[in-house]
Scaffold this motif. Structure first.
Motif, PDB file in Angstrom:
ATOM      1  N   PHE A  29       0.844  -1.202   0.000  1.00  0.00           N
ATOM      2  CA  PHE A  29       0.000   0.000   0.000  1.00  0.00           C
ATOM      3  C   PHE A  29       0.875   1.247   0.000  1.00  0.00           C
ATOM      4  O   PHE A  29       2.006   1.238   0.514  1.00  0.00           O
ATOM      5  N   GLU A  30       0.324   2.296  -0.534  1.00  0.00           N
ATOM      6  CA  GLU A  30       0.912   3.623  -0.412  1.00  0.00           C
ATOM      7  C   GLU A  30      -0.001   4.434   0.504  1.00  0.00           C
ATOM      8  O   GLU A  30      -1.211   4.500   0.287  1.00  0.00           O
ATOM      9  N   VAL A  31       0.592   5.012   1.550  1.00  0.00           N
ATOM     10  CA  VAL A  31      -0.195   5.722   2.558  1.00  0.00           C
ATOM     11  C   VAL A  31       0.180   7.197   2.532  1.00  0.00           C
ATOM     12  O   VAL A  31       1.356   7.556   2.671  1.00  0.00           O
ATOM     13  N   GLU A  32      -0.826   8.024   2.373  1.00  0.00           N
ATOM     14  CA  GLU A  32      -0.654   9.477   2.369  1.00  0.00           C
ATOM     15  C   GLU A  32      -1.358  10.041   3.591  1.00  0.00           C
ATOM     16  O   GLU A  32      -2.528   9.737   3.838  1.00  0.00           O
ATOM     17  N   ILE A  33      -0.658  10.840   4.361  1.00  0.00           N
ATOM     18  CA  ILE A  33      -1.229  11.430   5.579  1.00  0.00           C
ATOM     19  C   ILE A  33      -1.298  12.939   5.403  1.00  0.00           C
ATOM     20  O   ILE A  33      -0.280  13.597   5.167  1.00  0.00           O
ATOM     21  N   LEU A  34      -2.521  13.464   5.521  1.00  0.00           N
ATOM     22  CA  LEU A  34      -2.759  14.897   5.355  1.00  0.00           C
ATOM     23  C   LEU A  34      -3.160  15.527   6.677  1.00  0.00           C
ATOM     24  O   LEU A  34      -3.699  14.857   7.566  1.00  0.00           O
ATOM     25  N   ASP A  35      -2.924  16.823   6.803  1.00  0.00           N
ATOM     26  CA  ASP A  35      -3.374  17.571   7.967  1.00  0.00           C
ATOM     27  C   ASP A  35      -4.896  17.716   7.894  1.00  0.00           C
ATOM     28  O   ASP A  35      -5.448  18.121   6.868  1.00  0.00           O
ATOM     29  N   ALA A  36      -5.592  17.377   8.979  1.00  0.00           N
ATOM     30  CA  ALA A  36      -7.057  17.392   8.967  1.00  0.00           C
ATOM     31  C   ALA A  36      -7.622  18.796   8.807  1.00  0.00           C
ATOM     32  O   ALA A  36      -8.743  18.965   8.314  1.00  0.00           O
ATOM     33  N   LYS A  37      -6.870  19.817   9.184  1.00  0.00           N
ATOM     34  CA  LYS A  37      -7.365  21.190   9.106  1.00  0.00           C
ATOM     35  C   LYS A  37      -7.003  21.845   7.765  1.00  0.00           C
ATOM     36  O   LYS A  37      -7.856  22.401   7.082  1.00  0.00           O
ATOM     37  N   THR A  38      -5.733  21.781   7.417  1.00  0.00           N
ATOM     38  CA  THR A  38      -5.259  22.496   6.225  1.00  0.00           C
ATOM     39  C   THR A  38      -5.242  21.641   4.972  1.00  0.00           C
ATOM     40  O   THR A  38      -5.075  22.174   3.868  1.00  0.00           O
ATOM     41  N   VAL A  73       3.925  -0.068   2.176  1.00  0.00           N
ATOM     42  CA  VAL A  73       3.416  -0.424   3.505  1.00  0.00           C
ATOM     43  C   VAL A  73       2.752  -1.791   3.418  1.00  0.00           C
ATOM     44  O   VAL A  73       1.942  -2.051   2.515  1.00  0.00           O
ATOM     45  N   GLU A  74       3.075  -2.679   4.321  1.00  0.00           N
ATOM     46  CA  GLU A  74       2.504  -4.024   4.332  1.00  0.00           C
ATOM     47  C   GLU A  74       0.983  -3.946   4.475  1.00  0.00           C
ATOM     48  O   GLU A  74       0.457  -3.121   5.237  1.00  0.00           O
ATOM     49  N   PRO A  75       0.247  -4.799   3.765  1.00  0.00           N
ATOM     50  CA  PRO A  75      -1.227  -4.758   3.860  1.00  0.00           C
ATOM     51  C   PRO A  75      -1.753  -5.107   5.249  1.00  0.00           C
ATOM     52  O   PRO A  75      -2.840  -4.694   5.619  1.00  0.00           O
ATOM     53  N   ASN A  76      -0.960  -5.890   6.015  1.00  0.00           N
ATOM     54  CA  ASN A  76      -1.409  -6.261   7.360  1.00  0.00           C
ATOM     55  C   ASN A  76      -0.885  -5.304   8.429  1.00  0.00           C
ATOM     56  O   ASN A  76      -0.958  -5.610   9.625  1.00  0.00           O
ATOM     57  N   ALA A  77      -0.368  -4.168   8.005  1.00  0.00           N
ATOM     58  CA  ALA A  77       0.100  -3.171   8.974  1.00  0.00           C
ATOM     59  C   ALA A  77      -1.092  -2.579   9.718  1.00  0.00           C
ATOM     60  O   ALA A  77      -2.169  -2.380   9.158  1.00  0.00           O
ATOM     61  N   THR A  78      -0.905  -2.300  11.006  1.00  0.00           N
ATOM     62  CA  THR A  78      -1.962  -1.713  11.822  1.00  0.00           C
ATOM     63  C   THR A  78      -1.814  -0.199  11.865  1.00  0.00           C
ATOM     64  O   THR A  78      -0.769   0.354  11.504  1.00  0.00           O
ATOM     65  N   ILE A  79      -2.856   0.465  12.314  1.00  0.00           N
ATOM     66  CA  ILE A  79      -2.805   1.917  12.465  1.00  0.00           C
ATOM     67  C   ILE A  79      -1.727   2.306  13.477  1.00  0.00           C
ATOM     68  O   ILE A  79      -1.047   3.320  13.323  1.00  0.00           O
ATOM     69  N   GLY A  80      -1.559   1.470  14.507  1.00  0.00           N
ATOM     70  CA  GLY A  80      -0.501   1.735  15.478  1.00  0.00           C
ATOM     71  C   GLY A  80       0.872   1.732  14.842  1.00  0.00           C
ATOM     72  O   GLY A  80       1.734   2.562  15.168  1.00  0.00           O
ATOM     73  N   ASP A 112      -6.659  -1.475  14.291  1.00  0.00           N
ATOM     74  CA  ASP A 112      -7.271  -1.591  12.964  1.00  0.00           C
ATOM     75  C   ASP A 112      -6.205  -1.940  11.926  1.00  0.00           C
ATOM     76  O   ASP A 112      -5.117  -1.347  11.910  1.00  0.00           O
ATOM     77  N   VAL A 113      -6.525  -2.892  11.040  1.00  0.00           N
ATOM     78  CA  VAL A 113      -5.573  -3.356  10.021  1.00  0.00           C
ATOM     79  C   VAL A 113      -5.832  -2.624   8.709  1.00  0.00           C
ATOM     80  O   VAL A 113      -6.979  -2.441   8.301  1.00  0.00           O
ATOM     81  N   LEU A 114      -4.768  -2.222   8.042  1.00  0.00           N
ATOM     82  CA  LEU A 114      -4.857  -1.399   6.844  1.00  0.00           C
ATOM     83  C   LEU A 114      -5.723  -2.045   5.763  1.00  0.00           C
ATOM     84  O   LEU A 114      -6.604  -1.401   5.186  1.00  0.00           O
TER      85      LEU A 114
END
Length: 349
Positions: free
Chosen positions: A45-54, A64-71, A104-106
């Motif tokens: 997976f490709e994971v993009e993290i954005l700022d929730a406000k801006t 990113v491994e498909p079985n990766a957790t949010i933690g 939670d698992v990705l």
């Protein structure tokens, strides 16, 4: 006779005019090597993290491994942004949505192979244990200061004097017992599903507990304090209610502790055990709050003090909010949750 001749005659030959069956020559079977199983290709997976406000891009995680957790994703994000340690991160699918759980698992989330998450800073965090120890130690110490009538609280002539009413001493023992119990439960009984809370909460919680403790203690230990209207009978009844509910509250905490293995965040439906104090689980989702309310009602009856009654009322309102929230959570999470249960008061609330 050669092999072809034997085969043509059905494997028979003649010896002195007598047909004799000769063994047929067969070829030994060839052992085949088992075919190798084709390895399944892992889709990263490709994971993009954005700022929730801006909506600004804060981080991009590749492969990113498909079985990766949010933690685990929080830990990866922390490496690129050290100021935001995992405990203060809120990762969500929608800018205004709920925070995802660490477990939670990705690949089980409603996202594609290019996942977009939104980050919100929860602020500085502090452990629940630290908060509980601080907010419970305060009332214990503050009440004793009023009980011993240290200087600058009452008139100088009352410094370090003691009350002539035995209910005042009994109230001090009950109040101290309650908070010592809470401190010991924090250290040895409670298992927290969340390790931290926002640092600002400690100031709010301490103001509530410490302030009410000082207000109650001032009037109960005041030199002009008068005992309850109905005397010893009222005090003894109140003491029975208080002790009964304290034992019940402790029993519920033990039962809840046994539902969750150490280091686990699993949730189960609480059911009554062999301990009779837990049988209230048949009717109530949060009997620890029910018993807590009963304890303070007993303390109010014992002291017949208006600040104690007000503290009991405010506490009841807050515990009702918590109990309703937990009750809704149980109903949402468990389809077989007992329908007869109420949040805090059987058949009422």
């Amino acid at each position: 006779m050669d092999a072809l001749a034997l085969e043509a005659t059905g494997g028979k030959k003649t010896v002195n005019g007598t047909a004799v069956t000769a063994p047929l020559l067969t070829q030994a079977p060839v052992k085949r090597k088992p075919a190798k199983k084709a390895k399944k290709a892992v889709v990263f997976f490709e994971v993009e993290i954005l700022d929730a406000k801006t909506k600004d891009k804060l981080c991009f995680l590749d492969k990113v491994e498909p079985n990766a957790t949010i933690g685990e994703i929080k830990s990866m994000f922390h490496k690129s942004h050290p100021q935001w340690y995992p405990a203060r991160q809120s990762i969500r699918l929608d800018p205004k949505g709920k925070s995802l759980k660490d477990e939670d698992v990705l690949q089980h989330l409603p996202v594609g192979t290019t996942a977009t998450f939104y980050f919100r800073d929860l602020g500085a965090q502090i452990s629940w244990v630290t908060v509980f120890l601080t907010e419970y130690t305060g009332p214990l110490v503050i009440y004793l200061m009023f009980y011993f009538r240290v200087p600058f609280i009452y008139a100088p002539k009352y410094d370090f004097t003691t009350s002539k009413h035995w209910v005042v001493h009994l109230a001090c023992m009950c109040h101290s017992f309650h908070y010592v119990k809470r401190l010991l439960e924090t250290l040895f009984v409670h298992r927290f599903s969340h390790g931290t809370m926002p640092l600002r909460n400690i100031f709010k919680n301490c103001t509530y507990y410490w302030g009410f403790a000082a207000w109650m203690a001032y009037y109960i230990n005041h030199p002009l304090y008068t005992p309850p209207m109905y005397g010893e009978q009222q005090i003894r009844l109140a003491l029975i209610i208080f002790l009964f509910c304290q034992i019940g509250n402790f029993s519920i905490h033990i039962a809840l502790r046994n539902l969750r293995p150490p280091g686990s965040k699993t949730r189960k439906i609480p059911y009554p055990t062999k301990n009779p104090f837990t049988w209230i689980f048949l009717l109530v989702s949060c009997p620890n709050y029910t018993y807590e309310l009963g304890s303070w009602l007993g303390f109010t009856l014992m002291t017949q003090c208006l600040p104690v009654a007000f503290f009991t009322l405010v506490g009841f309102i807050q515990m009702t909010v918590w109990a309703k929230g937990k009750h809704r959570s149980y109903l949402k999470e468990f389809r077989d949750y007992p329908p007869l249960r109420s949040p805090i008061l059987p058949f009422i609330l």
